[in-house]
Structures are given as structure tokens and as C-alpha cells.
Design an enzyme around this catalytic site. Sequence first.
Site, PDB file in Angstrom:
ATOM      1  N   SER A  26       0.869  -1.213   0.093  1.00 33.15           N
ATOM      2  CA  SER A  26      -0.193  -0.167  -0.095  1.00 33.15           C
ATOM      3  C   SER A  26       0.904   1.375   0.113  1.00 33.15           C
ATOM      4  CB  SER A  26      -0.951   0.037   1.222  1.00 33.15           C
ATOM      5  OG  SER A  26      -1.940   0.832   1.106  1.00 33.15           O
ATOM      6  N   ASN A  27       0.474   2.273   0.285  1.00 32.92           N
ATOM      7  CA  ASN A  27       1.034   3.520   0.473  1.00 32.92           C
ATOM      8  C   ASN A  27       0.602   4.176   1.710  1.00 32.92           C
ATOM      9  OD1 ASN A  27      -1.028   5.546  -0.639  1.00 32.92           O
ATOM     10  ND2 ASN A  27      -1.115   4.250  -2.100  1.00 32.92           N
ATOM     11  N   PRO A  28       1.162   5.533   2.182  1.00 32.06           N
ATOM     12  CA  PRO A  28       0.976   6.244   3.339  1.00 32.06           C
ATOM     13  C   PRO A  28      -0.135   7.144   3.317  1.00 32.06           C
ATOM     14  CG  PRO A  28       3.004   7.042   2.782  1.00 32.06           C
ATOM     15  CD  PRO A  28       2.678   5.970   1.708  1.00 32.06           C
ATOM     16  N   SER A  29      -1.150   7.064   2.140  1.00 27.03           N
ATOM     17  CA  SER A  29      -1.957   8.405   1.859  1.00 27.03           C
ATOM     18  C   SER A  29      -3.036   8.164   3.020  1.00 27.03           C
ATOM     19  CB  SER A  29      -2.727   7.949   0.603  1.00 27.03           C
ATOM     20  OG  SER A  29      -4.007   8.544   0.817  1.00 27.03           O
ATOM     21  N   ALA A  93      -5.168   7.692  -3.678  1.00 27.21           N
ATOM     22  CA  ALA A  93      -3.537   7.182  -4.069  1.00 27.21           C
ATOM     23  C   ALA A  93      -3.623   5.672  -4.483  1.00 27.21           C
ATOM     24  CB  ALA A  93      -2.568   7.424  -2.980  1.00 27.21           C
TER      25      ALA A  93
END
Length: 207
Positions: A26-29, A93
Site C-alpha cells: 500500500s502507500n501512506p495516503s 492514491a
Amino acid sequence: MARKKMKILVSAGPTREYIDPIRFISNPSSGKMGYLIAEYAKKIGHDVILVSGPTHLKPLEGVKLLKVETAKQMQNEILKNFPKVDILIMAAAVSDWKPYRKFKTKIKRKKQWLLKLVPNPDILKSVSKIKKENQKIVGFALETDNILKNAKKKLKEKKLDLIIGNTPNFFGEGKKSDVFFIFNDGKVLKFKIKKEELPPKIFEAIF
Ligand code: CTP
């Protein structure tokens, strides 16, 4: 108040792409940008649907919330709801890749191994194929370099009406940073603003 009551579809947050039942990439959005846009659109009198990846944010009063995890689920909800709306604002994101398969059971500890990733669908590109003349699409472009050039390319490829170019400096809250609005007629606006100040600027720009 806005001139006309519109139906607005907003996406927010990251997506999760599962490796096995308990692990994902995943990503830190945080989802904050999309939630701020949805909240503002509701406040000025529009009907709002929010398609949200996993976040810690509270559901917004009066906003229809559709929760998703993966890019594929987000794409399905957006394609299903887009025909009913006037504007799509794609602040999510979306993970560009997913593991080539999701293991059914937990992968046991092992030595070095290779995880193969395959591309996720480009949601905006798929929406552009069903876009009607009276509908508008706003996208974001997060760039570490060549912000204008890269954002203009995305505007064209994804057939957007407006793209909002920003850099990782825009991450977090309460910090001012450079934000570019690039319109499909070539017009460019530059602002030095905080995330919280962006939603009114978007609605001014698209009406
Ligand atoms: N987006 C999308 N589907 C994806 C990836 C991104 O619809 N699979 C949307 C984002 O929500 C954003 C816009 O496309 O509104 C641009 O996203 P960005 O991550 O900046 O660009 P990418 O198209 O993923 O290109 P790259 O990562 O190569 O810069």
C-alpha cells in the site's frame, strides 16, 4: 452557495493489494485530501458520494460512503457510480501494482524470495472511455520532478478537464506548498496553499 446542485463523486485514500490474507502492499495516503473535498462539496450544497480506501477518518455526515480496499474494487465502484454524477474528483492514491496472485493461506517465513507485481488498471483511463460531454473529471498528479511536464502528460492521457499537480511537500497537514492547476485548454494556475485551502479553489476552477 454553488449555482447549481450537482452530484459529485470523490475518491480518497490508498488502496491495499493483498499478498496473502494478512499482508498487503500500500502507500501512506491518509485520505485527508479526498475527505476535505467531499466535506466541502457537501457544505456548499452538492450531493456527494465518497469512494474510500482504508483510512482512519470518520465518515462524513450526509455523504454516501462506499468503502473499498483494492484498486479493482475502487474501479468497480467508480465505474458503477460515474454515469450518475456530474463531476468525478479522483484524489485517491491508487496502487499502480498488485501481487500477481493472492496466496490463499499465510505465506510461511522463508529465505529470500521474489514477489512478482503486475499493473493495476488505470481507473481514470477506464472512466474516460464512458465520459459524456457534460461530465467533468479532475485528477491529481503527485510528482517528485518535472511537475508541469508530467502533469500535462497525465491530463492528456487520462482525458481530464483539470489536473492538480503537487509534490510530496503537500503531504501532511497545515503546511503551505506549491500546487499547480492545469486545465485542458492549456491554462495554468499556481498557488502556494495548504491542503485545507484546496477544496474551494477546485470548485471555483470547475464552475
Ligand atoms: N490513478 C488512477 N488509477 C491508477 C493510478 C492513478 O485513476 N491506477 C489516478 C490518481 O487517482 C490521480 C491520477 O490518476 O488522480 C494520477 O495519479 P499518479 O499516481 O500521479 O499517476 P500515475 O498515472 O499512477 O502515473 P505514475 O505513477 O507513473 O506517475
